[in-house]
Design a protein around this motif. Structure first.
Motif, mmCIF file in Angstrom:
data_model
loop_
_atom_site.group_PDB
_atom_site.id
_atom_site.type_symbol
_atom_site.label_atom_id
_atom_site.label_comp_id
_atom_site.label_asym_id
_atom_site.label_seq_id
_atom_site.Cartn_x
_atom_site.Cartn_y
_atom_site.Cartn_z
ATOM 1 N N ASP A 126 0.824 -1.202 0.000
ATOM 2 C CA ASP A 126 0.000 0.000 0.000
ATOM 3 C C ASP A 126 0.852 1.243 0.000
ATOM 4 O OD1 ASP A 126 -2.245 -1.457 -0.033
ATOM 5 O OD2 ASP A 126 -2.609 -1.383 2.129
ATOM 6 N N ASN A 127 1.973 1.212 0.749
ATOM 7 C CA ASN A 127 2.854 2.372 0.800
ATOM 8 C C ASN A 127 3.441 2.661 -0.567
ATOM 9 O OD1 ASN A 127 2.375 2.563 3.520
ATOM 10 N ND2 ASN A 127 4.187 1.367 4.094
ATOM 11 N N GLN A 128 3.743 1.578 -1.312
ATOM 12 C CA GLN A 128 4.304 1.766 -2.641
ATOM 13 C C GLN A 128 3.292 2.434 -3.564
ATOM 14 O OE1 GLN A 128 7.380 1.232 -3.353
ATOM 15 N NE2 GLN A 128 7.273 1.748 -5.528
ATOM 16 N N VAL A 129 2.022 2.050 -3.399
ATOM 17 C CA VAL A 129 0.973 2.653 -4.216
ATOM 18 C C VAL A 129 0.873 4.141 -3.943
ATOM 19 C CG1 VAL A 129 -1.512 2.713 -4.635
ATOM 20 C CG2 VAL A 129 -0.336 0.513 -4.435
ATOM 21 N N VAL A 130 0.937 4.517 -2.655
ATOM 22 C CA VAL A 130 0.853 5.923 -2.290
ATOM 23 C C VAL A 130 1.998 6.715 -2.903
ATOM 24 C CG1 VAL A 130 0.962 7.531 -0.368
ATOM 25 C CG2 VAL A 130 -0.420 5.464 -0.176
ATOM 26 N N LYS A 131 3.212 6.147 -2.869
ATOM 27 C CA LYS A 131 4.379 6.831 -3.415
ATOM 28 C C LYS A 131 4.247 7.044 -4.919
ATOM 29 C CE LYS A 131 7.700 5.260 0.080
ATOM 30 N NZ LYS A 131 8.927 4.464 0.338
ATOM 31 N N GLN A 132 3.523 6.152 -5.592
ATOM 32 C CA GLN A 132 3.392 6.257 -7.040
ATOM 33 C C GLN A 132 2.151 7.044 -7.454
ATOM 34 O OE1 GLN A 132 3.451 2.183 -8.406
ATOM 35 N NE2 GLN A 132 5.672 2.004 -8.245
ATOM 36 N N GLU A 133 1.433 7.599 -6.506
ATOM 37 C CA GLU A 133 0.233 8.357 -6.835
ATOM 38 C C GLU A 133 0.593 9.554 -7.716
ATOM 39 O OE1 GLU A 133 -3.602 10.452 -4.596
ATOM 40 O OE2 GLU A 133 -1.871 9.782 -3.437
ATOM 41 N N LYS A 134 -0.152 9.729 -8.774
ATOM 42 C CA LYS A 134 0.100 10.794 -9.729
ATOM 43 C C LYS A 134 -1.070 11.782 -9.723
ATOM 44 C CE LYS A 134 3.891 8.817 -11.175
ATOM 45 N NZ LYS A 134 5.221 9.389 -10.846
ATOM 46 N N THR A 135 -0.781 12.976 -10.193
ATOM 47 C CA THR A 135 -1.816 14.000 -10.287
ATOM 48 C C THR A 135 -2.646 13.789 -11.546
ATOM 49 O OG1 THR A 135 -0.353 15.568 -9.166
ATOM 50 C CG2 THR A 135 -2.278 16.467 -10.288
ATOM 51 N N ASN A 136 -3.929 13.567 -11.365
ATOM 52 C CA ASN A 136 -4.849 13.378 -12.488
ATOM 53 C C ASN A 136 -5.233 14.751 -13.049
ATOM 54 O OD1 ASN A 136 -7.349 13.147 -13.974
ATOM 55 N ND2 ASN A 136 -7.557 11.079 -13.151
ATOM 56 N N PRO A 137 -4.917 15.060 -14.314
ATOM 57 C CA PRO A 137 -5.225 16.382 -14.881
ATOM 58 C C PRO A 137 -6.713 16.741 -14.818
ATOM 59 C CG PRO A 137 -3.706 15.182 -16.305
ATOM 60 C CD PRO A 137 -4.176 14.207 -15.275
ATOM 61 N N LYS A 138 -7.579 15.754 -15.063
ATOM 62 C CA LYS A 138 -9.014 16.024 -15.005
ATOM 63 C C LYS A 138 -9.440 16.383 -13.587
ATOM 64 C CE LYS A 138 -13.549 13.923 -15.855
ATOM 65 N NZ LYS A 138 -14.276 12.693 -16.283
ATOM 66 N N LEU A 139 -8.903 15.660 -12.609
ATOM 67 C CA LEU A 139 -9.196 15.956 -11.214
ATOM 68 C C LEU A 139 -8.717 17.355 -10.856
ATOM 69 C CD1 LEU A 139 -10.066 15.089 -8.320
ATOM 70 C CD2 LEU A 139 -7.761 14.150 -8.038
ATOM 71 N N ALA A 140 -7.494 17.694 -11.280
ATOM 72 C CA ALA A 140 -6.934 19.015 -10.984
ATOM 73 C C ALA A 140 -7.787 20.123 -11.603
ATOM 74 C CB ALA A 140 -5.497 19.102 -11.498
ATOM 75 N N LEU A 141 -8.252 19.911 -12.834
ATOM 76 C CA LEU A 141 -9.081 20.907 -13.506
ATOM 77 C C LEU A 141 -10.398 21.105 -12.762
ATOM 78 C CD1 LEU A 141 -9.643 22.774 -15.923
ATOM 79 C CD2 LEU A 141 -10.555 20.776 -17.135
ATOM 80 N N CYS A 142 -11.053 19.995 -12.426
ATOM 81 C CA CYS A 142 -12.333 20.100 -11.715
ATOM 82 C C CYS A 142 -12.140 20.744 -10.341
ATOM 83 C CB CYS A 142 -12.980 18.722 -11.571
ATOM 84 S SG CYS A 142 -13.567 18.020 -13.126
ATOM 85 N N TYR A 143 -11.039 20.385 -9.671
ATOM 86 C CA TYR A 143 -10.796 20.966 -8.349
ATOM 87 C C TYR A 143 -10.588 22.472 -8.448
ATOM 88 C CZ TYR A 143 -9.072 21.538 -3.609
ATOM 89 O OH TYR A 143 -8.935 21.947 -2.311
ATOM 90 N N SER A 144 -9.950 22.922 -9.517
ATOM 91 C CA SER A 144 -9.689 24.356 -9.671
ATOM 92 C C SER A 144 -10.983 25.156 -9.788
ATOM 93 C CB SER A 144 -8.815 24.605 -10.902
ATOM 94 O OG SER A 144 -9.524 24.374 -12.108
ATOM 95 N N PHE A 145 -12.056 24.525 -10.281
ATOM 96 C CA PHE A 145 -13.313 25.243 -10.444
ATOM 97 C C PHE A 145 -13.942 25.623 -9.099
ATOM 98 C CE2 PHE A 145 -13.263 24.148 -14.900
ATOM 99 C CZ PHE A 145 -14.004 25.174 -15.478
ATOM 100 N N GLY A 146 -13.619 24.886 -8.037
ATOM 101 C CA GLY A 146 -14.098 25.278 -6.719
ATOM 102 C C GLY A 146 -13.555 26.636 -6.313
ATOM 103 N N GLU A 147 -12.294 26.888 -6.649
ATOM 104 C CA GLU A 147 -11.702 28.189 -6.342
ATOM 105 C C GLU A 147 -12.272 29.276 -7.240
ATOM 106 O OE1 GLU A 147 -9.349 30.933 -4.291
ATOM 107 O OE2 GLU A 147 -9.962 28.879 -3.823
#
Length: 461
Positions: free
Chosen positions: A2-23
């Protein structure tokens, strides 16, 4: 594993875009309040400086109760949509209504007029808290990796900059257009606020639709801790020394930035001597802020969040002093220094990453995870700073001899210059002091996250 999975977590561009709309939604709400409400109160509604100060004081006393209470409610929310997303789904329409009411001139006089302004402002603040507390907490349950969360905070900052550029370029021209005058009128403020309020609702909805709470159940498996009393939760939270340092630094730093922004229109109108330069100055600042936000992932990864914060905020203070010392009759210089100061204003988004790290630290140290309460204290510090700026700033203007809608004396112009540049420089420098004791480096945060994952794995075994 599980720790290895966390270390390899990447930023999802779609998630980042949607999150920016909250701001984007947040800024569409708070931009008019932060930049124009004091000017609206003094020059259009006709409130005295003492009345404005009273409104700000009462509103912030209520926030001291309301914000932590909202944070606790968020922490205890359990719905089919998640813990935090519902607040982005259902509250924005009501926020839009109260934004419009805040910039409405009612045919009232005396104490009744002050009371109505107070109620509208408090209502806006409460609904803004509901939306932004849910939004601030959301980043903690859509990602686990510290750098990914920092990247999402950067996306939030970019969203803020983009909508800020648009609003800086069009807000005052829109106000003047609807005013049908060379100076802002009640009608101009009202219709500009209506447009911003209508657009903020779908912006929040896009964020809610695209940001699924991926880690809510995993991070909140300890339900018993989340059902502790409010007083116990607050006492526990106050033991999180790293969170306290971030909030303290944010409070003073926000006084520097927000105080300056709330008074900047006075500076441009009465010191520089031009309504038409408001839009170019604000636009150059927000373009600079966009550039600064784009540098955050590189800066925080290279120097660490703490060191990068100190570097950029220190540069901001120097910029304030430079703007105070040099003449204001050179538009090229004014736009250039505004662009530089906009770049340094990006530190606000570094804070969001530091808050995420402090929440993990609090869970590691105290065994309790309180995203809502932690984020509400950050929001409270920002609104407290806004109130201090709104009340103290307008009182300082009055003390220096400011007279609404009139030619200002040399002493008044110099006073406005001090309020807009020197006082924020001093506050910004003071805001750096708590950061000297902040100890959550990138390496330390990774160690804490690893220990938390191991602890949770043992608890589930």
């Amino acid at each position: 594993m599980d720790n290895q999975v966390v270390k390899q977590e990447k930023t999802n561009p779609k998630l980042a875009l949607c999150y920016s709309f909250g701001e984007v939604g947040s800024q569409l709400s708070w931009y008019m309040v932060n930049n124009y409400l004091t000017l609206f109160y003094t020059d259009v509604v006709g409130l005295a400086a003492s009345a404005i100060s009273l409104i700000m004081l009462i509103a912030r006393v209520w926030d001291a109760v309301n914000d932590p209470m909202m944070g606790m409610i968020c922490d205890r929310t359990q719905t089919k949509w998640g813990k935090f997303r519902p607040y982005l789904m259902f509250a924005p329409p009501f926020l839009a209504i109260f934004n419009i009411l805040t910039f409405t001139v009612f045919p009232l006089q005396g104490g009744v007029k002050v009371l109505v302004c107070l109620l509208c402002y408090i209502g806006t603040g409460m609904l803004y808290t509901i939306c932004t507390t849910g939004y601030a907490c959301l980043v903690n349950v859509v990602a686990k990796d510290s750098q990914v969360r920092m990247n999402l905070a950067t996306a939030r900052g970019i969203g803020s900059s983009v909508i800020g550029i648009i609003l800086s370029a069009v807000a005052m021209p829109m106000i003047l257009f609807f005013s049908k005058s060379d100076a802002p009128t009640a009608k101009g403020y009202f219709w500009t606020t209506v447009i911003c309020s209508v657009v903020l609702v779908p912006a929040f909805w896009i964020c809610a639709a695209g940001c699924k709470e991926k880690y809510t159940e995993e991070l909140h498996s300890n339900a018993a801790a989340e059902k502790s009393s409010i007083s116990k939760s607050v006492k526990t939270l106050l033991k999180n020394d790293q969170l306290f340092l971030v909030i303290l630094s944010t409070l003073v730093g926000t006084i520097a930035v927000t105080g300056r922004m709330s008074m900047l229109s006075y500076y441009i109108i009465y010191v520089v001597g031009s309504f038409t330069l408001i839009a170019p100055v604000y636009t150059s600042m927000t373009i600079g802020q966009l550039v600064g936000n784009c540098l955050i992932p590189w800066g925080t990864k290279t120097f660490g969040k703490k060191n990068y914060m100190i570097m950029v905020q220190g540069a901001m203070c120097v910029g304030f002093v430079v703007m105070f010392l040099f003449p204001v009759n050179n538009p090229i210089f004014l736009l250039g220094i505004s662009f530089f100061l906009g770049m340094t204003n990006s530190t606000a988004n570094v804070v969001f990453g530091m808050i995420c790290d402090s929440i993990d630290y609090g869970e590691w140290k105290l065994g309790v995870r309180e995203e809502g309460l932690s984020s509400s204290f950050l929001g409270l510090s920002v609104k407290l700073a806004t109130a201090i700026c709104g009340s103290v700033g307008v009182l300082l203007l009055a003390a220096f001899g400011y007279v609404p809608n009139a030619e200002q004396t040399e002493a008044a112009r110099q006073g406005i210059n001090i309020v807009v540049n020197i006082i924020p420089a001093v506050c910004g420098a003071i805001g750096l002091l708590p950061l000297l004791f902040y100890k959550l480096s990138n390496k330390r945060v990774e160690e804490i996250r690893k220990e938390l994952d191991e602890r949770n794995a043992r608890a589930e075994a």
